[in-house]
Design an enzyme around this catalytic site. Structure first.
Site, mmCIF file in Angstrom:
data_model
loop_
_atom_site.group_PDB
_atom_site.id
_atom_site.type_symbol
_atom_site.label_atom_id
_atom_site.label_comp_id
_atom_site.label_asym_id
_atom_site.label_seq_id
_atom_site.Cartn_x
_atom_site.Cartn_y
_atom_site.Cartn_z
ATOM 1 C CB VAL A 15 -1.059 -0.018 1.125
ATOM 2 C CG1 VAL A 15 -1.938 -1.114 1.017
ATOM 3 C CG2 VAL A 15 -0.224 0.004 2.509
ATOM 4 N N GLY A 16 2.320 0.966 0.071
ATOM 5 C CA GLY A 16 3.046 2.332 0.184
ATOM 6 C C GLY A 16 3.895 2.631 1.528
ATOM 7 C CE LYS A 17 4.061 -2.069 5.681
ATOM 8 N NZ LYS A 17 3.280 -2.974 4.440
ATOM 9 C CE LYS A 39 9.647 -4.451 5.870
ATOM 10 N NZ LYS A 39 8.521 -3.819 5.311
ATOM 11 C CB ALA A 118 6.527 -7.158 7.440
ATOM 12 N N GLY A 119 3.588 -6.163 6.196
ATOM 13 C CA GLY A 119 2.140 -6.520 6.118
ATOM 14 C C GLY A 119 1.446 -5.281 6.761
ATOM 15 C CG ASN A 176 0.538 5.835 -1.890
ATOM 16 O OD1 ASN A 176 0.742 6.679 -2.432
ATOM 17 N ND2 ASN A 176 0.911 4.427 -1.982
ATOM 18 C CB THR A 204 -6.350 9.933 13.900
ATOM 19 O OG1 THR A 204 -6.354 9.029 15.007
ATOM 20 C CG2 THR A 204 -5.506 9.330 12.735
#
Length: 215
Positions: A15-17, A39, A118-119, A176, A204
């Site tokens: 998704v663009g992380k 990471k 991750a994910g 994104n 938020t």
């Protein structure tokens, strides 16, 4: 120095992380802030983390000593799959406590540590621990990356509810826009999420991210 550790997650994989992590790091650098990216775990590569390399390209800097020392991504697995499966295939367990020790070590030298997951939030790290569990255990604030693909509203809101249930602060939802699937759906999703977050999660922020092309 008051180090700030921020976990960057997404509603799903791809998704663009990674791109947003590098972009945000570059923004902080341009503001004169000390920042490094990390990471959580990398699958589907060998040697140094591919996502860390991408962060550095976006930041416009070379690989850092901490990258080669393994501090920014200690656990790298060859098979492109969920971490719990990858570690089982290589018979090399993922040590989550060690990862957080690396985070704290990085925070001694940098004001900000941007820890990319991750994910999605419920991606299994081990047979028993989900990414959300790791975030909650160490009480990390989250930046959540989403996009305009069909179904993303559902995934984004479920992610917000999951964080809320676990007492996790979502600092920002990042939309994104680089992954433009259908302009009508994208624009409507942006409008809906912005309004929903303003009403239901006023603490938020909502940010539109134009994306980065580094090819």
């Amino acid at each position: 120095m008051n180090p700030k550790i921020i976990f960057i997650s997404g509603i799903d994989t791809d998704v663009g992380k990674t791109f947003y992590t590098g972009y945000y790091a570059k923004c902080l650098m341009n503001m004169g802030r000390g920042v490094i990216t990390q990471k959580l775990v990398q699958t589907g590569c060998d040697g140094v983390s591919d996502d860390i390399r991408t962060h550095r390209r976006i930041q416009g800097i070379g690989m850092m000593p901490e990258d080669y020392e393994g501090l920014t991504c200690r656990f790298i697995y060859k098979y492109p799959c969920s971490p719990h499966m990858a570690m089982a295939l290589e018979n090399r367990p993922l040590n989550l406590e060690q990862i957080y020790k690396d985070t704290l070590e990085l925070s001694k030298s940098y004001e900000f540590v941007l820890l990319e997951g991750a994910g999605g939030l419920m991606a299994p790290l081990t047979e028993e621990v989900m990414t959300l569990d790791f975030i909650a255990t160490y009480k990390l604030p989250v930046i959540l990356v989403t996009n305009g693909k069909l179904g993303s509203i559902n995934h984004a809101l479920l992610s917000l509810v999951a964080c809320d249930t676990m007492g996790i602060q979502v600092q920002k939802v990042v939309f994104n826009k680089y992954l433009m699937f259908d302009p009508k759906i994208t624009n409507n999703t942006i409008e809906f999420l912005r309004g929903y977050i303003e009403k239901k999660y006023p603490q938020t922020q909502f940010e539109e991210f134009e994306g980065i092309d580094i090819n």
